[in-house]
Design an enzyme around this catalytic site. Sequence first.
Site, PDB file in Angstrom:
ATOM      1  N   HIS A  72       3.735  -0.671  10.636  1.00  0.00           N
ATOM      2  CA  HIS A  72       4.975  -0.321   9.925  1.00  0.00           C
ATOM      3  C   HIS A  72       5.324   1.132  10.215  1.00  0.00           C
ATOM      4  O   HIS A  72       4.493   2.018  10.035  1.00  0.00           O
ATOM      5  CB  HIS A  72       4.797  -0.502   8.415  1.00  0.00           C
ATOM      6  CG  HIS A  72       4.940  -1.922   7.964  1.00  0.00           C
ATOM      7  ND1 HIS A  72       5.194  -2.272   6.665  1.00  0.00           N
ATOM      8  CD2 HIS A  72       4.883  -3.079   8.659  1.00  0.00           C
ATOM      9  CE1 HIS A  72       5.272  -3.600   6.568  1.00  0.00           C
ATOM     10  NE2 HIS A  72       5.081  -4.105   7.772  1.00  0.00           N
ATOM     11  N   TYR A 200       8.524   0.521  -2.739  1.00  0.00           N
ATOM     12  CA  TYR A 200       7.964   1.090  -3.965  1.00  0.00           C
ATOM     13  C   TYR A 200       9.140   1.343  -4.894  1.00  0.00           C
ATOM     14  O   TYR A 200      10.064   2.084  -4.533  1.00  0.00           O
ATOM     15  CB  TYR A 200       7.254   2.413  -3.674  1.00  0.00           C
ATOM     16  CG  TYR A 200       5.958   2.268  -2.901  1.00  0.00           C
ATOM     17  CD1 TYR A 200       4.745   2.128  -3.564  1.00  0.00           C
ATOM     18  CD2 TYR A 200       5.938   2.294  -1.511  1.00  0.00           C
ATOM     19  CE1 TYR A 200       3.537   2.014  -2.867  1.00  0.00           C
ATOM     20  CE2 TYR A 200       4.742   2.179  -0.797  1.00  0.00           C
ATOM     21  CZ  TYR A 200       3.552   2.039  -1.481  1.00  0.00           C
ATOM     22  OH  TYR A 200       2.364   1.929  -0.792  1.00  0.00           O
ATOM     23  N   PRO A 292      -3.797   2.745  -7.140  1.00  0.00           N
ATOM     24  CA  PRO A 292      -3.445   2.097  -5.861  1.00  0.00           C
ATOM     25  C   PRO A 292      -2.107   2.521  -5.258  1.00  0.00           C
ATOM     26  O   PRO A 292      -1.828   2.156  -4.108  1.00  0.00           O
ATOM     27  CB  PRO A 292      -3.424   0.610  -6.211  1.00  0.00           C
ATOM     28  CG  PRO A 292      -3.195   0.563  -7.682  1.00  0.00           C
ATOM     29  CD  PRO A 292      -3.824   1.787  -8.258  1.00  0.00           C
ATOM     30  N   LYS A 296      -4.562   4.402  -0.984  1.00  0.00           N
ATOM     31  CA  LYS A 296      -5.525   5.352  -0.417  1.00  0.00           C
ATOM     32  C   LYS A 296      -6.986   4.969  -0.641  1.00  0.00           C
ATOM     33  O   LYS A 296      -7.885   5.624  -0.111  1.00  0.00           O
ATOM     34  CB  LYS A 296      -5.275   6.753  -1.002  1.00  0.00           C
ATOM     35  CG  LYS A 296      -4.010   7.399  -0.485  1.00  0.00           C
ATOM     36  CD  LYS A 296      -4.155   7.804   0.973  1.00  0.00           C
ATOM     37  CE  LYS A 296      -2.836   8.060   1.650  1.00  0.00           C
ATOM     38  NZ  LYS A 296      -2.638   7.303   2.881  1.00  0.00           N
ATOM     39  N   TYR A 384       1.038   9.854   3.387  1.00  0.00           N
ATOM     40  CA  TYR A 384       0.996   8.389   3.377  1.00  0.00           C
ATOM     41  C   TYR A 384       0.289   7.842   4.619  1.00  0.00           C
ATOM     42  O   TYR A 384      -0.537   6.925   4.529  1.00  0.00           O
ATOM     43  CB  TYR A 384       2.412   7.803   3.258  1.00  0.00           C
ATOM     44  CG  TYR A 384       2.408   6.341   2.884  1.00  0.00           C
ATOM     45  CD1 TYR A 384       2.540   5.934   1.566  1.00  0.00           C
ATOM     46  CD2 TYR A 384       2.222   5.353   3.855  1.00  0.00           C
ATOM     47  CE1 TYR A 384       2.504   4.591   1.205  1.00  0.00           C
ATOM     48  CE2 TYR A 384       2.185   4.003   3.518  1.00  0.00           C
ATOM     49  CZ  TYR A 384       2.325   3.633   2.188  1.00  0.00           C
ATOM     50  OH  TYR A 384       2.278   2.301   1.848  1.00  0.00           O
TER      51      TYR A 384
HETATM   52  C1  PHB Z   1      -0.969  -4.174  -1.098  1.00  0.00           C
HETATM   53  O1  PHB Z   1      -0.354  -4.704  -0.165  1.00  0.00           O
HETATM   54  O2  PHB Z   1      -1.820  -4.783  -1.751  1.00  0.00           O
HETATM   55  C2  PHB Z   1      -0.670  -2.752  -1.418  1.00  0.00           C
HETATM   56  C3  PHB Z   1       0.161  -2.037  -0.570  1.00  0.00           C
HETATM   57  C4  PHB Z   1       0.457  -0.716  -0.860  1.00  0.00           C
HETATM   58  C5  PHB Z   1      -0.062  -0.127  -1.976  1.00  0.00           C
HETATM   59  C6  PHB Z   1      -0.917  -0.824  -2.810  1.00  0.00           C
HETATM   60  C7  PHB Z   1      -1.225  -2.150  -2.524  1.00  0.00           C
HETATM   61  O3  PHB Z   1       0.268   1.156  -2.255  1.00  0.00           O
END
Ligand code: PHB
Length: 389
Positions: A72, A200, A292, A296, A384
């Site tokens: 990505h 997000y 989460p 990270k 990130y």
């Molecule tokens: C996930 O795909 O489970 C996932 C992706 C990004 C995050 C947290 C979890 O920041």
Amino acid sequence: MKTQVAIIGGGPSGLLLSQLLYTQGIDSIVLERKTKDYVLGRIRAGVLEQGLVQMMEEAGCADRMKAEGFPHDGTEISYGDEIFRIDFAELTGTPVMVYGQTEVTRDLYEAREKSGGQIECNVEDVVIHDAKSDAPFVTFTQDGQERRIDCDYIAGCDGFHGVSRKTIPETVRKEYEKVYPFGWLGVLSETPPVNHELIYANSDRGFALCSMRNENLSRYYIQCPISDDPNNWSDEAFWEELKRRIPSDVAAKLVTGPLIEKSIAPLRSFVCEPMQYGRLFLCGDAAHIVPPTGAKGLNTAASDVYYLYHALTAFYKSGSSDGIEGYSAKALARVWKAERFSWWFSSLMHQYPDQTVFDHKMQIAELEFLRSNRAAQKAMAENYVGLPY
Ligand code: PHB
Ligand code: APR
């Protein structure tokens, strides 16, 4: 038994370390409390930094990730009906890899098994002895029998609830913790992801995240009270709540379906210092936890493994103990930066129970600054995709 490095914990940290050491001819034994199937049944985050991707390549287990993972080049961030993109590729020159942690662990197990690696599952009562001496050893029981491994070094890769961290005496160990007043309800559904990149979402109803595992497997999360029971969330109620938290044009595209997994996870920031005690080194969740937001957890475990792998290789190849002596300081320097980023991103995106309207206005102002300011975007993107090792 005898080995060079005894590794406690057969999660991603322990397995990756074991496999990397194997490529250098360094012998290890992994001790895992559960069964392999149990370990592979855990669903965790799914975004890998380039550093971890490279280590998987070095460990010789990147083929499936390269074939089935999704690079990505950016991510989307929304607030209310507004949405903007952070372009990782343009800002940092680096993409991330969307590939489930469960798959990473599966690939590592397979690689270890293929190379004849020793993984002892179903072990109980693991105890670390004489970590401060030149002759440490580990005892455990398996099938009712007492067993012992003599070793040069011990890697404590046994997660947050493991024994390794607690082996560091309380007089030496310092722990720093922040518990967040909410959880994440996470679901999997066999539906196409709503967007080709992650979203997000900050909404006045709480945070949401749209993620994915593949073209027909979506992973979604919504912020919820930690006291909620996932069984009280019907599929319908979940989808309705998710739709309210993402921009309406995105919600209109959302394909819903039966939820095949539903669970609630707490959010915590945690760091243990030091990450080393004599010949015992802590790696991954054994030493630190992040919320989460930003994915990270596994990536920070991976940087610990990187430092420890290089320290042990330098010791066995050239007798240099500099890396070994500097392990804790080096690992912690990067850990704290990942802690800061995860805390910042969590604070920016969630609704807190005691949050005032002013606090919410601050979040929106910061999101608008991020949307319009290249320096802010670059700082976000660099964190990130992963700070350098
Ligand atoms: C996930 O795909 O489970 C996932 C992706 C990004 C995050 C947290 C979890 O920041
Ligand atoms: N003896 C042996 N094994 C143990 C013991 C013990 N006393 N205690 C725990 N374990 C095992 C657990 O069963 C688990 O399989 O150690 C393993 C630790 O694995 P994880 O918790 O997955 O931790 P780690 O390998 O450091 O992975 C880093 O990234 O996204 C994050 O939290 C996520 O799992 C994650 C992590």
